[in-house]
Write an enzyme that holds these catalytic residues in place. Sequence first.
Site, PDB file in Angstrom:
ATOM      1  N   SER A 319       0.808  -1.207   0.000  1.00 33.95           N
ATOM      2  CA  SER A 319       0.000   0.000   0.000  1.00 33.95           C
ATOM      3  C   SER A 319       0.845   1.263   0.000  1.00 33.95           C
ATOM      4  O   SER A 319       1.461   1.604  -0.996  1.00 33.95           O
ATOM      5  CB  SER A 319      -0.975  -0.019   1.175  1.00 33.95           C
ATOM      6  OG  SER A 319      -1.966  -0.987   0.977  1.00 33.95           O
ATOM      7  N   ASP A 330       9.764   5.565 -10.467  1.00 30.28           N
ATOM      8  CA  ASP A 330       9.340   6.209 -11.712  1.00 30.28           C
ATOM      9  C   ASP A 330      10.049   7.533 -11.942  1.00 30.28           C
ATOM     10  O   ASP A 330      10.342   7.910 -13.084  1.00 30.28           O
ATOM     11  CB  ASP A 330       7.827   6.439 -11.705  1.00 30.28           C
ATOM     12  CG  ASP A 330       7.044   5.179 -12.034  1.00 30.28           C
ATOM     13  OD1 ASP A 330       7.672   4.119 -12.189  1.00 30.28           O
ATOM     14  OD2 ASP A 330       5.806   5.257 -12.125  1.00 30.28           O
ATOM     15  N   LYS A 344      -0.756  -4.310  -3.297  1.00 36.83           N
ATOM     16  CA  LYS A 344      -2.038  -3.789  -2.800  1.00 36.83           C
ATOM     17  C   LYS A 344      -2.247  -2.400  -3.372  1.00 36.83           C
ATOM     18  O   LYS A 344      -1.650  -1.440  -2.919  1.00 36.83           O
ATOM     19  CB  LYS A 344      -2.019  -3.754  -1.264  1.00 36.83           C
ATOM     20  CG  LYS A 344      -3.223  -3.074  -0.656  1.00 36.83           C
ATOM     21  CD  LYS A 344      -4.478  -3.861  -0.937  1.00 36.83           C
ATOM     22  CE  LYS A 344      -5.675  -3.101  -0.435  1.00 36.83           C
ATOM     23  NZ  LYS A 344      -5.877  -1.818  -1.117  1.00 36.83           N
TER      24      LYS A 344
END
Length: 455
Positions: A319, A330, A344
Amino acid sequence: MLHSRRFVQPSIRNLALRAPAMLALALVLGVQGSAWAQPSALELTQDPSVAPGKAPLPLDELRTFAEVLDRIKAAYVEPVDDKTLLENAIKGMLSNLDPHSAYLEPEAFAELQESTSGEFGGLGIEVGVEDGFIKVVSPIDDTPASKAGIEAGDLIVKIDGQPTKGLSMLEAVSKMRGKPGSSITLSLVRDGGTPFEVKLERAVIKVRSVKSQLLEDGYGYLRITQFQINTGDEVGKALARLKKDNGNKELGGLVLDLRNNPGGVLQAAVEVADHFLTEGLIVYTKGRIPNSELRFSADPADASAGVPLVVLINGGSASASEIVAGALQDQKRAVLMGTDSFGKGSVQTVLPLNNDRALKLTTALYYTPNGRSIQAQGIEPDIEVARAKVTREQGGEGFREADLAGHLGNGNGGPDRSSANRKGEGEATPRPQDDDYQLSQALNLLKGLNLTRRK
């Protein structure tokens, strides 16, 4: 329309992203009970103002429902009151949607509201259900569970001698909760091996969200055990403290440890990622209703001063941890090392109902800056390093040139380095990287990156 505001709209009272639990209900057993089945999602607690487009009532299905209700009341072997039947129907309706949607009765709803305080009674494990068994998602640092050696992936097959096979999450959580100071015995199976028992004492657990220290001169270590409301501030203070401990010099590298971090408050995850980023998107969510579509972007401040960064993740990173790891990956801000994260990536909206109850409903998915959905896939590390134990060979390295009688001096100054004066090296105070293979590899990578950066 996606919102560009960095924080939550006024209509959202609390924004929390809770750890995984494979079939987790919103019952909090560990972070506020014993063992804690943490709410399993990105939870947006907001006013019940969602107004989806009205659809015609399914009259035939409603007639069938009413007929079934009437038949049960009339013919079941024991009397069942309307409230029980209707609440069970609601629970069934939610449980068949996805593993993270749930109907929260007053006790579960109250526990959910308290779940980010960082202090609770219990064992200190994040649990879920897999193939009908209770499974440990991750133990929390410095709790009875972690001190007893319970590991992520362990199956809990018995609780105080009672088999857990077929138990619902609610039933398992209820059995593991108890008064602080009371004992509980868990029967565990690890990696398909022979069952073994662990006896634990329930405790009031205070989770220390952020820990930091210098691994070596110039190299820092920052561990986040879970994301609480104040974690963002604590990370900022830890970065300043590491610089101070390094003689007020900028660090040459930093390891951010998110292993076995089950998640927590979304805003804290955004703030932590923002400490390492100066621009760009951190995370965004997409769903069917307007309130489920949010965007969070970095501000220009950089508390980390651009320090080279390695992030450690594993199967217990979920999460909020995946949001931070995905954003830093990224944005090319960090090298991710370890093993695949939990996966998740769904968003739950907690809608308060009357009578102190609530509905926890999956309403969206979250995405990394490059548009990756982590749901059921997780974050892949840039460099895969499996968990292993570091062992050191015993014995010396034999004779060196400086041990030979009549050896020539170096001529450049400094003492000769004989085997005699090298004895005792490596026998200083134990360091985290000495017994942690993944951490030692992260530190080695930072050293290598530093060598290539030198002019």
